[in-house]
Scaffold this active site. Sequence first.
Site, PDB file in Angstrom:
ATOM      1  N   GLY A 128     -24.172 -24.321  35.816  1.00 58.07           N
ATOM      2  CA  GLY A 128     -24.697 -23.527  36.931  1.00 58.07           C
ATOM      3  C   GLY A 128     -23.589 -22.958  37.801  1.00 58.07           C
ATOM      4  O   GLY A 128     -23.647 -21.797  38.229  1.00 58.07           O
ATOM      5  N   LYS A 187     -30.818 -29.489  19.048  1.00 58.43           N
ATOM      6  CA  LYS A 187     -30.307 -28.162  18.661  1.00 58.43           C
ATOM      7  C   LYS A 187     -30.806 -27.745  17.275  1.00 58.43           C
ATOM      8  O   LYS A 187     -31.180 -26.583  17.069  1.00 58.43           O
ATOM      9  CB  LYS A 187     -28.781 -28.158  18.716  1.00 58.43           C
ATOM     10  CG  LYS A 187     -28.254 -28.248  20.151  1.00 58.43           C
ATOM     11  CD  LYS A 187     -26.767 -28.575  20.168  1.00 58.43           C
ATOM     12  CE  LYS A 187     -26.220 -28.627  21.593  1.00 58.43           C
ATOM     13  NZ  LYS A 187     -24.876 -29.227  21.657  1.00 58.43           N
TER      14      LYS A 187
END
Length: 446
Positions: free
Chosen positions: A12, A202
Amino acid sequence: MKVAVLGCGSVGSQVVRLLLEQADDLEARVGARIEIAGVAVRRLNAPREIEVPDGLLTTDSAGLVARDDVDLVIETIGGIEPARSLILRAFEHGKSVVTANKALLAEDGPTLFEAADKAERDLYYEAAVAGAIPILRPLRESLAGDRVTRVLGIVNGTTNFILDKMDTAGSGFNEALDEAQELGYAEADPTADVEGFDAAAKIAILASLAFHTRVTAADVHREGITEVTAADVKSAQEMGSVVKLLGIAELVPSPGFETVASATSSTSGGGSDQGGVSVRVHPAMIPRSHPLASVREAFNAVFVESEAAGQLMFYGPGAGGSPTASAVLGDLVTVARNRLAGTRGAGESAYADRRVLPMGETVTRYHVAIDVDDRAGVLAAVATAFADHGVSIQTVRQEGRGEDAQLVVVSHAATDAQLSATVKALREMDIVREVTSVMRVEGGDE
Ligand SMILES: NC(=O)C1=CN([C@@H]2O[C@H](COP(=O)(O)OP(=O)(O)OC[C@H]3O[C@@H](n4cnc5c(N)ncnc54)[C@H](O)[C@@H]3O)[C@@H](O)[C@H]2O)C=CC1
Ligand SMILES: N[C@@H](CC=O)C(=O)O
Ligand code: NA
């Protein structure tokens, strides 16, 4: 356009940095200025990698995603909650969403896709798999006209770093893990990395996109690298191979279909066909000549096989704040452009509805190293154990003599159930002192 950033940790903070530093270029590329509406954090005065401009930080993430002036939401909090509720709330309020959250997508992707469809907004998540490496967009868009048959990925940087150190520097597992933690690749609690949970999330996402079906993390057979020993690594070296933690997703023809191609060419009007999928994460030996063997340190790579294109490899940094932020920003530009144009990108494509095979039915090959008594008949007895379980042997070699004798067997392809039953039988034989290494073999001839 206004963007809300949720979470200001490794990823972030780099997203915020790039949004501020590249505001002019982003404006030129999107066709509208992208301004940060707010950055939601857990604690206002926690130490941060970047300085967030005054007035942007807030602890009211639910309020931020619902604000009328917010068009786009970037979620970099991670985990299941509150990330899921915040993304769903963003869609309820008509926002487009970009996320890096593989755990959430792999656990509950369909809920998010349905919410995006209902809101008629975008959900993009390139950063969720292999960080900066463009792999989801190639699967979703560039290869949409082809038929992908197999995806092999090194999709966890921490475990690749550890295995690489064991291979090249002769490090032990714990020593290599300590180094990975010192260098900041591994999590403070590295269980998700070393036990294969991160790679499982994933490969579930990759399998869903590659095969147009729904695969969740719970569908993935998962083995981590904590059991990989120096003996396994040495045994791999002796046969010109290297040990890697692989995420594998492959199309498997149903019984009665000779090939994947014949299975998939039976596609009916609704698009469903007879092929299932095998989706798994486990350590495997691959030949040093395979392109994935050259993936060193904490790098990632995804090797894709498709019918028309053939073999493709996508390589690069799969972790780290800045590389991951690159993928987030790429998605942001796309969803912002779509929003300006009053359109949206392709949603979930899960028309094929394929069965996920249990691991026992999956066809693999095994490498087995066995300490044995060095006397007449031992090789025949070992070969018989393989034959009794319907497993054909590709190569056998003996190393050492007398007390140090070791047989190293590489099998041809058989079901995992047949192979594990063979190993169990070997362990029960009097002539077998110890089965010292058992590992699957990938990336070579069957
Ligand atoms: N770090 C990496 O290399 C990569 C991370 N990702 C994904 O990116 C996401 C973020 O990962 P990181 O930045 O590494 O994690 P991080 O732990 O560094 O950052 C997450 C941040 O969210 C904050 N947070 C927690 N709850 C919150 C809430 N309710 N409201 C606002 N903020 C809250 C935490 O305080 C923390 O600062 C995860 O989904 C991760 O799986 C994906 C690819 C690579
Ligand atoms: N811990 C992960 C980070 C990115 O997904 C890794 O080691 O690859
Ligand atoms: Na990516």
